[in-house]
Design a protein around this motif. Structure first.
Motif, PDB file in Angstrom:
ATOM      1  N   ARG A   1       0.818  -1.211   0.000  1.00  0.00           N
ATOM      2  CA  ARG A   1       0.000   0.000   0.000  1.00  0.00           C
ATOM      3  C   ARG A   1       0.855   1.266   0.000  1.00  0.00           C
ATOM      4  N   ILE A   2       2.152   1.094   0.081  1.00  0.00           N
ATOM      5  CA  ILE A   2       3.060   2.236  -0.006  1.00  0.00           C
ATOM      6  C   ILE A   2       3.280   2.574  -1.480  1.00  0.00           C
ATOM      7  N   THR A   3       3.062   3.829  -1.834  1.00  0.00           N
ATOM      8  CA  THR A   3       3.217   4.269  -3.215  1.00  0.00           C
ATOM      9  C   THR A   3       4.393   5.239  -3.320  1.00  0.00           C
ATOM     10  N   GLN A   4       4.528   5.792  -4.500  1.00  0.00           N
ATOM     11  CA  GLN A   4       5.598   6.754  -4.733  1.00  0.00           C
ATOM     12  C   GLN A   4       5.459   7.973  -3.823  1.00  0.00           C
ATOM     13  N   ILE A   5       4.225   8.367  -3.544  1.00  0.00           N
ATOM     14  CA  ILE A   5       3.988   9.540  -2.695  1.00  0.00           C
ATOM     15  C   ILE A   5       4.490   9.289  -1.277  1.00  0.00           C
ATOM     16  N   GLY A   6       4.180   8.127  -0.728  1.00  0.00           N
ATOM     17  CA  GLY A   6       4.611   7.827   0.631  1.00  0.00           C
ATOM     18  C   GLY A   6       6.116   7.683   0.750  1.00  0.00           C
ATOM     19  N   PHE A   7       6.741   7.047  -0.237  1.00  0.00           N
ATOM     20  CA  PHE A   7       8.178   6.826  -0.154  1.00  0.00           C
ATOM     21  C   PHE A   7       8.949   8.141  -0.221  1.00  0.00           C
ATOM     22  N   PHE A   8       8.658   8.953  -1.234  1.00  0.00           N
ATOM     23  CA  PHE A   8       9.382  10.217  -1.355  1.00  0.00           C
ATOM     24  C   PHE A   8       8.964  11.207  -0.271  1.00  0.00           C
TER      25      PHE A   8
ATOM     26  N   ASP B   1       5.390   4.699 -11.293  1.00  0.00           N
ATOM     27  CA  ASP B   1       5.770   6.039 -11.735  1.00  0.00           C
ATOM     28  C   ASP B   1       4.537   6.930 -11.848  1.00  0.00           C
ATOM     29  N   LEU B   2       4.585   8.055 -11.146  1.00  0.00           N
ATOM     30  CA  LEU B   2       3.514   9.042 -11.204  1.00  0.00           C
ATOM     31  C   LEU B   2       4.107  10.395 -11.554  1.00  0.00           C
TER      32      LEU B   2
ATOM     33  N   ASP C   1      11.776   5.197 -14.838  1.00  0.00           N
ATOM     34  CA  ASP C   1      12.553   6.402 -15.102  1.00  0.00           C
ATOM     35  C   ASP C   1      12.008   7.620 -14.364  1.00  0.00           C
ATOM     36  N   GLY C   2      10.682   7.715 -14.236  1.00  0.00           N
ATOM     37  CA  GLY C   2      10.105   8.857 -13.534  1.00  0.00           C
ATOM     38  C   GLY C   2      10.520   8.904 -12.077  1.00  0.00           C
ATOM     39  N   SER C   3      10.515   7.756 -11.412  1.00  0.00           N
ATOM     40  CA  SER C   3      10.929   7.715 -10.009  1.00  0.00           C
ATOM     41  C   SER C   3      12.415   8.012  -9.871  1.00  0.00           C
TER      42      SER C   3
END
Length: 714
Positions: free
Chosen positions: A411-418, A441-442, A468-470
């Motif tokens: 449930r952890i996404t790019q938003i939570g990690f960064f 990648d978002l 690549d986006g991340s």
């Protein structure tokens, strides 16, 4: 007697019949020395009669074995020294059993033996029965028997004393029982560390023997011992007050009463690990943690039937706990983690690991972050209800956090990690994502924020949505990276990784790009130009688009590179030749496993590289013949070895004979020049033996090497 001599004729004696009808009268007949019988044919008997007393009586040989155990025990306990006792223990199992049952207090010293028997003289002095306990012994599988334990008890008693004993038994009928543990208890009072694993025949009686004889026990490991109950653990708790480390795993009959006794009597307990013990519940955990609140520093609870109560007690009484591990606690809910975090008792907690706990939610993790101000390491595995909000909230509260690992938290996404990277403060040094399928990648329009300048190490493994986006965000937010691991990321291309290389200001030291199949030589070229002055380790395993151009760039720019892995890449003999021509390249480990285009032509170049190599992997290089490898081995082992071990990995490749590695290992001891001096074969062999135990590449059995090492030492 008249019946014997006054016979009238042949009919008076019946052939083959007895002389007397009454068998009791035969004694008179056997007492006669010389008897005359007329010549006649007699019936055949199974054995000849002997009528002389000396020959008729069976001679009995005198032997010490006819003595009863009580007498033999008195003799053996009066032996003057440990060497004599060890020699006598080799006579028979009976002698070994008697010697192993002699306690220290029952042994007569050399002076007392001289007083009682002036004829006994020995030049060997007893070195002391109870030593410091620096010896260590381990028994595994079929070797774990009572006889071997008895031999250990007798052999180590006068040679410094047994300090550590590890027994990993099997299901055989001749396994360790209370008899073997009794021998250890009586002969090894200096024992401090005891590990019992998978001993089905060891119960409370055996553990009580250890408690009665080994009062110095500090570390006790009981794993898969179903016959041990609270009674045995109670005996340990009462007799071993110095116990500091206790491990209980899969002991189904140990319950709350045993833990209560440990908490009451073992006032120095520092570490407790309990796993898969269904009889242990909140009552036992609460009693143990509350009693040892001032000394307990490490707590590990796994697969137990505990509830929120246990976590509440840990949160309130764990004043000295620095390391907390919670695994598979299915009955613990969100409330348990919330109460633990708000208990205000975990002020000294530095490391916390939570695995497969459905009760860890956003609310609980936020409470832990607020209640543990000194938390530096957080490892979360398989927490299905943890989301971005909880992770970011925790990051804001945990101002001392240095290392963060998230594994299978989907449930952890790019938003939570960064978001966690931006809010963790100035102490975060390492972050890892492993198999988190929620990462994708978002297109994030992040405002101008201060970068995470403290982050030095970033590891992303097997997250298929990380592309690549991340990576572009990583380049912007993490300018001080030194260690980068991007493993198994098939969505990463040159366009994504180049911004990381360009924005990295500190200089990369370790880079692992294994499994990134879409990276090309351009990435390696830019990396070596911008970071070649700091790069020490480079792993390109499985990067199929990497060719000889990358090896040329490495040879020209990476003068500090010590470890290079180009396994399963498109490199050829030309790339190996380019590295061999470099005068400033000092590789210590080179792996070209699975490079099918590297052939026998690389032989002279590999030999030249071998002047600095400590490890060479040429497995699955099908174009290299086995005869070439044999010559390569002979050439490489002649180079100087300066404190490390040269290793050629070829054993798992079918075209090579199985003894290739063994041949290499055992040729080394006979000739090696170190700093211009010729080492003795025995010294070098012992160093190789130690290295062999670590690498485990040799095909020779461990028993053979142990025997050879023992002979070499002698």
């Amino acid at each position: 007697m008249s019946k014997v001599f006054g016979f009238a004729g042949e009919n008076d004696f019946c052939p083959g019949g007895p002389i007397y009808t009454n068998h009791k009268e035969q004694n008179h007949f056997l007492s006669i020395r010389d008897v005359y019988f007329p010549l006649r044919k007699r019936s055949r008997i199974s054995a000849p009669f002997v009528f002389t007393e000396e020959r008729f009586e069976q001679k009995k040989q005198a032997s010490i074995e006819v003595l009863p155990d009580e007498c033999l025990f008195e003799i053996l306990r009066r032996l003057p020294g440990g060497d004599e006792r060890s020699a006598c223990a080799c006579v028979s199992k009976r002698w070994l059993s008697l010697l192993s049952n002699i306690c220290k207090d029952e042994l007569c010293s050399q002076n007392e033996s001289a007083k009682t028997n002036t004829q006994v003289k020995s030049e060997v002095e007893d070195e002391g029965i109870e030593g410091d306990g620096y010896l260590s012994r381990s028994l595994e599988g079929k070797k774990a028997t009572d006889i071997r334990l008895a031999a250990i008890a007798v052999g180590t008693a006068s040679r410094g004393g047994l300090g550590k004993l590890f027994i990993r038994g099997s299901n055989s009928s001749q396994g360790v029982t209370k008899v073997g543990l009794r021998a250890i208890a009586r002969g090894c009072p200096s024992l401090k560390v005891l590990s019992l694993w998978n001993l089905l025949s060891v119960g409370d009686e055996g553990l009580s023997e250890i408690a009665n004889g080994c009062h110095k026990i500090e570390k006790l490991d009981l794993s898969h011992c179903p016959a041990i109950t609270d009674k045995g653990l109670l005996a340990i708790a009462k007799s071993c007050p110095n116990l500091t480390d206790l491990v209980i795993e899969s002991c189904t009959n140990i319950g709350n009463e045993g833990l209560q006794a440990v908490g009451q009597h073992c006032t120095h307990l520092k570490s407790i690990s309990i796993k898969n013990c269904p009889a242990i519940g909140d009552q036992g955990i609460a009693a143990l943690v509350s009693s040892a609140s001032n000394v307990l520093t490490r707590v590990k609870l796994q697969a137990l039937n505990v509830t929120d109560v246990s976590l509440a007690v840990v949160g309130h009484y764990g004043k000295e706990v620095a390391d907390l591990v919670l695994t598979s606690l299915s009955n613990v809910s969100e409330r348990g983690f919330w109460v633990m975090g708000n208990g205000q008792g975990l002020k000294k907690l530095k490391s916390m690991t939570v695995t497969s706990c459905v009760g860890l939610t956003d609310t609980g993790l936020e409470a832990v972050g607020k209640g543990c101000p000194n938390l530096k390491q957080l490892y979360l595995h398989k927490c299905p209800f943890l989301s971005d909000n909880g992770l970011v909230s925790f990051a804001k509260s945990a101002v001392s956090l240095e290392s963060l690992l998230l594994e299978e938290c989907h449930r952890i996404t790019q938003i939570g990690f960064f978001g966690s990277l931006l809010n963790c403060g100035a102490n975060l040094k390492a972050a890892s994502l492993v198999n988190c399928l929620g990462i994708k990648d978002l297109k994030l329009d992040l405002p101008e924020l201060s970068p995470c300048s403290s982050l030095r190490s970033l590891s992303i493994r097997n997250c298929p949505g990380f592309g690549d986006g991340s990576l572009a965000l990583v380049g912007k937010l993490c300018p001080q990276l030194q260690n980068v691991e991007l493993s198994g990321l098939q969505g990463v291309t040159d366009a994504g990784f180049l911004p990381v290389l360009e924005n990295c200001e500190a200089g990369l030291v370790k880079v692992n790009l294994s499994g990134c199949v879409n990276l090309s030589d351009k990435v390696v070229s830019v990396m070596t130009e911008q970071h070649g002055w700091t790069l020490e380790v480079l792993n390109l395993d499985g990067c199929r688009r990497i060719t000889d151009s990358s090896l040329v760039a490495i040879a020209e720019n990476c003068f500090l590179l010590s470890d290079l892995d180009v396994s399963k890449c498109a490199t050829t003999d030309s790339g190996i030749a380019a590295m061999a021509r470099s005068n400033q390249l000092n590789l210590q480990v080179l792996s070209v496993s699975g490079c099918s285009m590297i052939s026998d032509k690389s032989f002279p170049d590999l030999v030249k590289l071998g002047q600095t190599l400590l490890g060479l992997n040429v497995q699955h290089c099908n174009a290299i013949r086995s005869s070439t490898v044999d010559v390569l081995v002979e050439r490489l082992w002649r180079f100087p070895i300066t404190g490390n071990l040269l290793e050629v990995l070829v054993s798992s490749w079918p075209p090579f004979p199985e003894n290739t590695v063994a041949k290499f290992w055992f040729q080394l001891p006979f000739l090696s020049v170190v700093s211009g001096l010729l080492l003795e074969a025995s010294q070098l062999f012992l160093s190789l033996y130690s290295a062999w135990k670590s690498f485990g590449k040799c095909k020779v059995s461990a028993e053979t090497v142990d025997e050879m090492a023992a002979k070499t030492e002698n």
